[in-house]
Design an enzyme around this catalytic site. Structure first.
Site, mmCIF file in Angstrom:
data_model
loop_
_atom_site.group_PDB
_atom_site.id
_atom_site.type_symbol
_atom_site.label_atom_id
_atom_site.label_comp_id
_atom_site.label_asym_id
_atom_site.label_seq_id
_atom_site.Cartn_x
_atom_site.Cartn_y
_atom_site.Cartn_z
ATOM 1 N N CYS A 212 47.605 45.659 52.624
ATOM 2 C CA CYS A 212 46.761 45.314 53.827
ATOM 3 C C CYS A 212 48.044 44.972 55.012
ATOM 4 C CB CYS A 212 46.323 44.005 53.325
ATOM 5 S SG CYS A 212 45.021 44.088 51.984
ATOM 6 N N HIS B 239 44.499 40.329 59.620
ATOM 7 C CA HIS B 239 43.915 41.137 58.656
ATOM 8 C C HIS B 239 42.442 40.408 58.313
ATOM 9 C CE1 HIS B 239 43.278 43.249 55.019
ATOM 10 N NE2 HIS B 239 43.905 42.083 54.377
ATOM 11 N N ASN C 51 36.728 43.706 53.493
ATOM 12 C CA ASN C 51 38.562 44.141 53.731
ATOM 13 C C ASN C 51 38.428 45.555 53.766
ATOM 14 O OD1 ASN C 51 41.077 44.136 53.239
ATOM 15 N ND2 ASN C 51 41.083 42.609 51.603
HETATM 16 O O1 UT7 Z 1 43.609 41.699 51.239
HETATM 17 C C1 UT7 Z 1 44.534 41.519 50.280
HETATM 18 C C2 UT7 Z 1 45.053 40.478 49.812
HETATM 19 N N1 UT7 Z 1 43.753 39.753 49.182
HETATM 20 C C3 UT7 Z 1 43.320 38.705 49.562
HETATM 21 O O2 UT7 Z 1 43.882 37.963 50.505
HETATM 22 C C4 UT7 Z 1 42.517 37.984 48.784
HETATM 23 C C5 UT7 Z 1 42.932 36.716 48.148
HETATM 24 N N2 UT7 Z 1 41.813 35.905 47.575
HETATM 25 C C6 UT7 Z 1 40.755 35.378 47.761
HETATM 26 O O3 UT7 Z 1 40.358 35.752 48.929
HETATM 27 C C7 UT7 Z 1 39.883 34.569 46.949
HETATM 28 O O4 UT7 Z 1 41.006 34.150 45.779
HETATM 29 C C8 UT7 Z 1 38.757 35.461 46.200
HETATM 30 C C9 UT7 Z 1 37.769 35.475 47.086
HETATM 31 C C10 UT7 Z 1 39.079 36.541 45.496
HETATM 32 C C11 UT7 Z 1 37.925 34.472 45.077
HETATM 33 O O5 UT7 Z 1 37.686 33.283 45.846
HETATM 34 P P1 UT7 Z 1 38.129 31.715 44.892
HETATM 35 O O6 UT7 Z 1 37.651 30.769 45.647
HETATM 36 O O7 UT7 Z 1 39.378 31.689 44.997
HETATM 37 O O8 UT7 Z 1 37.411 31.958 43.580
HETATM 38 P P2 UT7 Z 1 38.195 31.581 42.263
HETATM 39 O O9 UT7 Z 1 38.695 32.909 41.984
HETATM 40 O O10 UT7 Z 1 38.908 30.430 42.296
HETATM 41 O O11 UT7 Z 1 36.770 31.321 41.308
HETATM 42 C C12 UT7 Z 1 36.133 30.101 41.485
HETATM 43 C C13 UT7 Z 1 34.653 30.505 40.558
HETATM 44 C C14 UT7 Z 1 35.259 30.879 39.230
HETATM 45 O O12 UT7 Z 1 34.408 30.285 38.015
HETATM 46 P P3 UT7 Z 1 34.834 29.072 37.529
HETATM 47 O O13 UT7 Z 1 35.869 29.495 36.550
HETATM 48 O O14 UT7 Z 1 34.946 27.919 38.451
HETATM 49 O O15 UT7 Z 1 33.505 28.665 36.657
HETATM 50 C C15 UT7 Z 1 34.969 32.402 39.308
HETATM 51 O O16 UT7 Z 1 34.593 32.834 37.797
HETATM 52 O O17 UT7 Z 1 33.937 31.535 41.117
HETATM 53 C C16 UT7 Z 1 33.871 32.550 40.137
HETATM 54 N N3 UT7 Z 1 33.468 33.745 40.508
HETATM 55 C C17 UT7 Z 1 32.296 34.152 41.092
HETATM 56 N N4 UT7 Z 1 31.423 33.704 41.191
HETATM 57 C C18 UT7 Z 1 30.180 34.308 41.750
HETATM 58 C C19 UT7 Z 1 34.541 34.572 41.048
HETATM 59 N N5 UT7 Z 1 34.038 35.679 41.788
HETATM 60 C C20 UT7 Z 1 32.599 35.384 41.702
HETATM 61 C C21 UT7 Z 1 31.556 35.984 42.412
HETATM 62 N N6 UT7 Z 1 30.238 35.583 42.231
HETATM 63 N N7 UT7 Z 1 31.640 37.318 42.783
#
Ligand code: UT7
Length: 330
Positions: free
Chosen positions: A117, A257, A287
Site C-alpha cells: 500500500c 492511503h 482499498n
Molecule cells: O491497506 C493495507 C493495510 N491494511 C489495513 O490497513 C487494514 C487494517 N485493518 C482494518 O482495517 C480492520 O482491522 C478490519 C477492517 C480488517 C477489521 O475491522 P476490526 O474493527 O479490526 O474488526 P475485528 O477484526 O476486530 O473483528 C471484530 C468482529 C469479530 O467478531 P467477534 O470476534 O468480535 O465476534 C470478527 O469476526 O467482527 C467480525 N468480523 C466481521 N463481521 C461482519 C470480521 N469481519 C467481518 C465482516 N462482517 N466482514
C-alpha cells in the site's frame, strides 16, 4: 527563486473498472452486513476488473494514455514508467514493461516497485530522483492493483476491503520549486507475518497443495495491522511536517492511503487537519492498494490550485509506510 531542479506533477490519470461490487452484493457472498462494513471501514462499494485475460497492465494503459492526452505528448516521449503493484500481470517480467509495450512507449525503460500500500510513495520518490538528477525529463509513476486476483471471496475479513484500480502521474523538471518537496519512507520486514501471501514465491512455489490451502490469497491479521497502521501513518506524517517546519495549518490537502476510514481519521487528528482538508474516496473504490493515492489526486485534480501543499501518507504490507510533501504546480 532557486535553480534547483524539482520534479513537478504535470498531469494525472486514473482508471477504475466499470463493474461494481457493493456491500449488498457481499452480504450475499459472506456472513457480513452493509452496516458492519460501512461503520468499520467506510467502504460502500469497490470496482472489480472482469474479463478473461484482463490484468493490472490493462489498468495502467488507460492511465498512461490519459496522462499523454492531457499533457499533449506522445508515448514515445516518455523516458521511464514505474509501476507500484503487488498484483503484477506475472511474477516477471515487470508490469511496467508490458504496459509500455501496449501504449507504444518504445523509448521508455520500465520497472515495478513492490511495497504494497506504500508502493506509490516509494515509486514517487524514485521517480522524482530520476528527474532531480537532470538525466530524465518525463517519468510516469503509477500505482495499480487488481486486488480481486488475490482476494478470497469466502473470507469476510479481507474480501470486504479490497478493490481494483489504478492511477498515475507525470513528473517533469521544474525550476520554480513546484512538485515533490520531501519524502520520508520506512519499512520493517518483521511485520511480514501479519500481512502477506503465503505461496507463489520462491519460499513456497505454487502447487496443488498450496492452492487447496488457499495460500495464493491475501493473509491478513486485520487488528494487528490496524494498530501498526494508525501509529505508522500518523507518526511519519507528523515527522515529515516537523522536519519541514510545517504544521497542519500549512497543509491544503491530506492525501491518505484509503485502507480504513478510521485510520485516515486518526492520521488527520494527529496532524491537526479538519475533515474538509482530507481526500476521501474509500466509499466508492475500497482499498486499491497502490492505486489509492493517485486515484485521490485524479478525483480531486480539478479542485487543486497552483501552490497548494499536499501531504501524502500511506501504510501497508511489509510493513512499509511513508509520507511525501508536494507543492502542486498546475
Ligand atoms: O491497506 C493495507 C493495510 N491494511 C489495513 O490497513 C487494514 C487494517 N485493518 C482494518 O482495517 C480492520 O482491522 C478490519 C477492517 C480488517 C477489521 O475491522 P476490526 O474493527 O479490526 O474488526 P475485528 O477484526 O476486530 O473483528 C471484530 C468482529 C469479530 O467478531 P467477534 O470476534 O468480535 O465476534 C470478527 O469476526 O467482527 C467480525 N468480523 C466481521 N463481521 C461482519 C470480521 N469481519 C467481518 C465482516 N462482517 N466482514
Amino acid at each position: 527563486m532557486s535553480n534547483k531542479t524539482t520534479a513537478a506533477i504535470t498531469a494525472v490519470g486514473g482508471y477504475v473498472p466499470e463493474d461494481r461490487l457493493t456491500n449488498f452484493d457481499l452480504e450475499k457472498m459472506v456472513d457480513t452486513t452493509d452496516e458492519w462494513i460501512r461503520t468499520r471501514t467506510g467502504i460502500e462499494e469497490r470496482r472489480i476488473l472482469k474479463g478473461e485475460g484482463k490484468a493490472t497492465s490493462d489498468m495502467v494503459v488507460p492511465v498512461i494514455q490519459e496522462i499523454c492526452r492531457k499533457r499533449g505528448i506522445d508515448p514515445m516521449e516518455i523516458d521511464c514508467v514505474i509501476v507500484a503493484t503487488v498484483t503484477p500481470d506475472m511474477v516477471f517480467p515487470a508490469t511496467a514493461n508490458i504496459a509500455c509495450d501496449k501504449v507504444g512507449a518504445k523509448n521508455a525503460f520500465g520497472f515495478d516497485v513492490s511495497a504494497a500500500c506504500s508502493g506509490f510513495l516509494y515509486a514517487l520518490t524514485l521517480g522524482s530522483s530520476l528527474i532531480e538528477s537532470g538525466r530524465y525529463k518525463k517519468v510516469i509513476v503509477a500505482g495499480a492493483d487488481k486486488m480481486s486476483a488475490i482476494v478470497d471471496y469466502t473470507d469476510r475479513t479481507t474480501c470486504i476491503i479490497f478493490g481494483d484500480g489504478a492511477g498515475g502521474l507525470l513528473l517533469e523538471p521544474n525550476q520554480d520549486g513546484y512538485g515533490i518537496q520531501d519524502s520520508l519512507l520506512k519499512s520493517d520486514g518483521s511485520g511480514c507475518h501479519y500481512l502477506h501471501m503465503k505461496a507463489g514465491g520462491s519460499l513456497k512455489p505454487a502447487s496443488h497443495e498450496t492452492v487447496d490451502k488457499k495460500e495464493h490469497y491475501i493473509y491478513q491479521e486485520g487488528q494487528a495491522v490496524y494498530k501498526f497502521a494508525v501509529k505508522g501513518m500518523a507518526d511519519v506524517s507528523a515527522e515529515l511536517l516537523e522536519r519541514n517546519k510545517l504544521t497542519g495549518d500549512d497543509v491544503t490537502w491530506l492525501v491518505p492511503h484509503q485502507a480504513n476510514l478510521r485510520i485516515i481519521d486518526a492520521t488527520a487528528n494527529r496532524v491537526g487537519l479538519p475533515k474538509e482538508k482530507i481526500m476521501i474516496n474509500i466509499q466508492k473504490y475500497g482499498n486499491t492498494t497502490a492505486g489509492t493515492i493517485p486515484l485521490c489526486l485524479w478525483d480531486w485534480e480539478s479542485r487543486l490550485k497552483k501552490g497548494d501543499t499536499l501531504l501524502l501518507a500511506a501504510f501497508g504490507g511489509g510493513f512499509t509506510w511513508g509520507a511525501t510533501l508536494v507543492k502542486w504546480g498546475h
